[in-house]
Design a protein around this motif. Structure first.
Motif, PDB file in Angstrom:
ATOM      1  N   GLY A 274      11.904  38.444  56.799  1.00 53.99           N
ATOM      2  CA  GLY A 274      13.310  38.622  56.455  1.00 53.99           C
ATOM      3  C   GLY A 274      13.687  40.093  56.398  1.00 53.99           C
ATOM      4  O   GLY A 274      14.773  40.489  56.839  1.00 53.99           O
ATOM      5  N   LEU A 275      12.784  40.908  55.855  1.00 50.77           N
ATOM      6  CA  LEU A 275      13.016  42.351  55.785  1.00 50.77           C
ATOM      7  C   LEU A 275      13.158  42.942  57.183  1.00 50.77           C
ATOM      8  O   LEU A 275      14.083  43.723  57.452  1.00 50.77           O
ATOM      9  CB  LEU A 275      11.860  43.017  55.043  1.00 50.77           C
ATOM     10  CG  LEU A 275      11.977  44.531  54.839  1.00 50.77           C
ATOM     11  CD1 LEU A 275      12.705  44.821  53.528  1.00 50.77           C
ATOM     12  CD2 LEU A 275      10.610  45.196  54.814  1.00 50.77           C
ATOM     13  N   LEU A 276      12.264  42.561  58.078  1.00 50.18           N
ATOM     14  CA  LEU A 276      12.279  43.119  59.432  1.00 50.18           C
ATOM     15  C   LEU A 276      13.511  42.689  60.217  1.00 50.18           C
ATOM     16  O   LEU A 276      13.972  43.421  61.099  1.00 50.18           O
ATOM     17  CB  LEU A 276      11.010  42.714  60.180  1.00 50.18           C
ATOM     18  CG  LEU A 276       9.710  43.345  59.670  1.00 50.18           C
ATOM     19  CD1 LEU A 276       8.523  42.835  60.473  1.00 50.18           C
ATOM     20  CD2 LEU A 276       9.783  44.869  59.742  1.00 50.18           C
ATOM     21  N   ARG A 277      14.046  41.519  59.908  1.00 50.90           N
ATOM     22  CA  ARG A 277      15.253  41.075  60.618  1.00 50.90           C
ATOM     23  C   ARG A 277      16.458  41.954  60.300  1.00 50.90           C
ATOM     24  O   ARG A 277      17.458  41.931  61.029  1.00 50.90           O
ATOM     25  CB  ARG A 277      15.553  39.612  60.282  1.00 50.90           C
ATOM     26  CG  ARG A 277      14.669  38.628  61.025  1.00 50.90           C
ATOM     27  CD  ARG A 277      15.215  37.214  60.943  1.00 50.90           C
ATOM     28  NE  ARG A 277      15.010  36.628  59.635  1.00 50.90           N
ATOM     29  CZ  ARG A 277      13.915  35.929  59.296  1.00 50.90           C
ATOM     30  NH1 ARG A 277      12.940  35.756  60.170  1.00 50.90           N
ATOM     31  NH2 ARG A 277      13.803  35.410  58.086  1.00 50.90           N
ATOM     32  N   CYS A 278      16.364  42.712  59.225  1.00 54.72           N
ATOM     33  CA  CYS A 278      17.477  43.592  58.850  1.00 54.72           C
ATOM     34  C   CYS A 278      17.461  44.919  59.596  1.00 54.72           C
ATOM     35  O   CYS A 278      18.433  45.675  59.530  1.00 54.72           O
ATOM     36  CB  CYS A 278      17.439  43.867  57.346  1.00 54.72           C
ATOM     37  SG  CYS A 278      17.781  42.415  56.339  1.00 54.72           S
ATOM     38  N   VAL A 279      16.360  45.208  60.286  1.00 56.52           N
ATOM     39  CA  VAL A 279      16.235  46.492  60.976  1.00 56.52           C
ATOM     40  C   VAL A 279      17.368  46.698  61.975  1.00 56.52           C
ATOM     41  O   VAL A 279      17.970  47.770  62.052  1.00 56.52           O
ATOM     42  CB  VAL A 279      14.864  46.590  61.685  1.00 56.52           C
ATOM     43  CG1 VAL A 279      14.845  47.767  62.657  1.00 56.52           C
ATOM     44  CG2 VAL A 279      13.748  46.735  60.660  1.00 56.52           C
ATOM     45  N   ASP A 280      17.674  45.669  62.752  1.00 54.18           N
ATOM     46  CA  ASP A 280      18.671  45.811  63.814  1.00 54.18           C
ATOM     47  C   ASP A 280      20.109  45.727  63.320  1.00 54.18           C
ATOM     48  O   ASP A 280      21.031  46.097  64.046  1.00 54.18           O
ATOM     49  CB  ASP A 280      18.449  44.740  64.888  1.00 54.18           C
ATOM     50  CG  ASP A 280      17.155  44.962  65.655  1.00 54.18           C
ATOM     51  OD1 ASP A 280      16.749  46.128  65.804  1.00 54.18           O
ATOM     52  OD2 ASP A 280      16.549  43.968  66.095  1.00 54.18           O
ATOM     53  N   THR A 281      20.316  45.238  62.106  1.00 51.52           N
ATOM     54  CA  THR A 281      21.689  45.072  61.615  1.00 51.52           C
ATOM     55  C   THR A 281      22.069  46.090  60.543  1.00 51.52           C
ATOM     56  O   THR A 281      23.242  46.198  60.190  1.00 51.52           O
ATOM     57  CB  THR A 281      21.883  43.654  61.039  1.00 51.52           C
ATOM     58  OG1 THR A 281      20.921  43.431  59.993  1.00 51.52           O
ATOM     59  CG2 THR A 281      21.694  42.606  62.121  1.00 51.52           C
ATOM     60  N   PHE A 282      21.099  46.829  60.029  1.00 52.22           N
ATOM     61  CA  PHE A 282      21.384  47.804  58.979  1.00 52.22           C
ATOM     62  C   PHE A 282      22.213  48.957  59.532  1.00 52.22           C
ATOM     63  O   PHE A 282      21.921  49.504  60.593  1.00 52.22           O
ATOM     64  CB  PHE A 282      20.076  48.342  58.397  1.00 52.22           C
ATOM     65  CG  PHE A 282      20.261  49.458  57.405  1.00 52.22           C
ATOM     66  CD1 PHE A 282      20.885  49.224  56.192  1.00 52.22           C
ATOM     67  CD2 PHE A 282      19.817  50.742  57.691  1.00 52.22           C
ATOM     68  CE1 PHE A 282      21.060  50.252  55.272  1.00 52.22           C
ATOM     69  CE2 PHE A 282      19.982  51.770  56.781  1.00 52.22           C
ATOM     70  CZ  PHE A 282      20.605  51.526  55.567  1.00 52.22           C
ATOM     71  N   ASP A 283      23.257  49.325  58.804  1.00 55.35           N
ATOM     72  CA  ASP A 283      24.129  50.433  59.192  1.00 55.35           C
ATOM     73  C   ASP A 283      23.897  51.604  58.246  1.00 55.35           C
ATOM     74  O   ASP A 283      24.355  51.577  57.100  1.00 55.35           O
ATOM     75  CB  ASP A 283      25.592  49.999  59.139  1.00 55.35           C
ATOM     76  CG  ASP A 283      26.555  51.126  59.507  1.00 55.35           C
ATOM     77  OD1 ASP A 283      26.079  52.174  59.985  1.00 55.35           O
ATOM     78  OD2 ASP A 283      27.772  50.953  59.314  1.00 55.35           O
ATOM     79  N   PRO A 284      23.200  52.650  58.686  1.00 58.04           N
ATOM     80  CA  PRO A 284      22.915  53.782  57.799  1.00 58.04           C
ATOM     81  C   PRO A 284      24.163  54.539  57.371  1.00 58.04           C
ATOM     82  O   PRO A 284      24.141  55.277  56.386  1.00 58.04           O
ATOM     83  CB  PRO A 284      21.989  54.664  58.646  1.00 58.04           C
ATOM     84  CG  PRO A 284      22.295  54.295  60.057  1.00 58.04           C
ATOM     85  CD  PRO A 284      22.631  52.836  60.028  1.00 58.04           C
ATOM     86  N   GLU A 285      25.267  54.354  58.099  1.00 56.57           N
ATOM     87  CA  GLU A 285      26.508  55.045  57.759  1.00 56.57           C
ATOM     88  C   GLU A 285      27.273  54.351  56.636  1.00 56.57           C
ATOM     89  O   GLU A 285      28.278  54.867  56.148  1.00 56.57           O
ATOM     90  CB  GLU A 285      27.410  55.138  59.000  1.00 56.57           C
ATOM     91  CG  GLU A 285      26.780  55.877  60.175  1.00 56.57           C
ATOM     92  CD  GLU A 285      26.438  57.314  59.826  1.00 56.57           C
ATOM     93  OE1 GLU A 285      27.227  57.944  59.088  1.00 56.57           O
ATOM     94  OE2 GLU A 285      25.387  57.800  60.281  1.00 56.57           O
ATOM     95  N   SER A 286      26.828  53.176  56.221  1.00 56.01           N
ATOM     96  CA  SER A 286      27.553  52.416  55.201  1.00 56.01           C
ATOM     97  C   SER A 286      27.412  53.019  53.809  1.00 56.01           C
ATOM     98  O   SER A 286      28.195  52.720  52.911  1.00 56.01           O
ATOM     99  CB  SER A 286      27.051  50.964  55.167  1.00 56.01           C
ATOM    100  OG  SER A 286      25.709  50.916  54.696  1.00 56.01           O
ATOM    101  N   GLY A 287      26.392  53.844  53.615  1.00 55.01           N
ATOM    102  CA  GLY A 287      26.155  54.418  52.296  1.00 55.01           C
ATOM    103  C   GLY A 287      25.299  53.546  51.407  1.00 55.01           C
ATOM    104  O   GLY A 287      25.001  53.907  50.275  1.00 55.01           O
ATOM    105  N   VAL A 288      24.884  52.377  51.910  1.00 54.56           N
ATOM    106  CA  VAL A 288      24.032  51.455  51.156  1.00 54.56           C
ATOM    107  C   VAL A 288      22.579  51.709  51.541  1.00 54.56           C
ATOM    108  O   VAL A 288      22.262  51.890  52.718  1.00 54.56           O
ATOM    109  CB  VAL A 288      24.406  49.989  51.464  1.00 54.56           C
ATOM    110  CG1 VAL A 288      23.478  49.026  50.738  1.00 54.56           C
ATOM    111  CG2 VAL A 288      25.849  49.730  51.082  1.00 54.56           C
ATOM    112  N   LYS A 289      21.690  51.726  50.566  1.00 52.49           N
ATOM    113  CA  LYS A 289      20.276  51.922  50.856  1.00 52.49           C
ATOM    114  C   LYS A 289      19.710  50.705  51.588  1.00 52.49           C
ATOM    115  O   LYS A 289      20.178  49.584  51.410  1.00 52.49           O
ATOM    116  CB  LYS A 289      19.501  52.151  49.556  1.00 52.49           C
ATOM    117  CG  LYS A 289      19.820  53.475  48.878  1.00 52.49           C
ATOM    118  CD  LYS A 289      18.973  53.663  47.634  1.00 52.49           C
ATOM    119  CE  LYS A 289      19.265  54.995  46.970  1.00 52.49           C
ATOM    120  NZ  LYS A 289      18.447  55.201  45.752  1.00 52.49           N
TER     121      LYS A 289
END
Length: 203
Positions: free
Chosen positions: A65-80
């Motif tokens: 589940g953690l790895l599935r977030c790699v492609d959808t995480f937006d580093p510009e969102s300000g969320v860790k």
């Protein structure tokens, strides 16, 4: 001495195809994955034997589940990254349990939590409302007591946890603390991230 890469840096490398970064990302967050697996496993001990389920199974699902977030995480969102991925870790474990038993009821150990609501985007609800749906008022205040005093003061004023019990707008809060709105927004995001990690449902 060079400091170890952050979750966000590892996520960026993993997105570029670095397999070692994906493995390191799991290692960096293995403690959180194990805590979440232990919470779910411990909450339904009697059912575990019927499902032939152990904590290692849940940990493996959580890592996926953690790895599935790699492609959808937006580093510009300000969320860790961990704040973003934590609900996906838990949801992956819950999905695994559901697949093992048709009679499993999600409300016994917690309902699914969408990535969007965890990041407080697109819900139409205030952070206060989201928190109060998941945790008791006492647990929320206990979590507030464990973050930095400056952040606690901001959250208490912003969402009406102070003596006046009145929720303020971002503009009002920025003016009260003599901050620009962009700075107030960044402070709010960081404070909410820290509160989430202190709430029991993250463990």
């Amino acid at each position: 001495m060079k400091s170890p890469p952050s979750n966000e840096e590892l996520c960026a490398s993993a997105r570029r195809g670095d397999a070692s970064a994906r493995n390191e990302l799991i290692e960096n967050n293995l403690g959180f994955i194990r805590k979440t697996a232990n919470e779910l496993w411990s909450s339904q001990r009697e059912l575990n034997s019927d499902l032939l389920l152990d904590r290692e199974d849940l940990e493996q699902e959580g890592a996926l589940g953690l790895l599935r977030c790699v492609d959808t995480f937006d580093p510009e969102s300000g969320v860790k990254f961990l704040s973003y991925a934590a609900p996906a870790v838990r949801n992956a474990m819950l999905d695994s349990i559901r697949e093992r038993s048709r009679t499993f009821e999600a409300q016994n150990i917690g309902s699914r939590i969408s990535l969007e609501s965890a990041a407080l985007y697109g819900t139409g609800k205030t952070p206060e409302q989201l928190y109060l749906e998941r945790e008791s008022f006492e647990e929320l205040h206990a979590a507030l007591g464990r973050i930095e005093p400056r952040q606690r003061g901001y959250i208490e004023y912003r969402f009406g946890f102070d003596d006046e019990d009145t929720e303020r707008t971002l503009t009002q809060t920025a003016r009260h603390f003599h901050l620009s709105e962009s700075r107030a927004r960044a402070t709010e995001r960081q404070a909410l991230d820290d509160v989430r990690l202190e709430l029991p449902w993250w463990y």
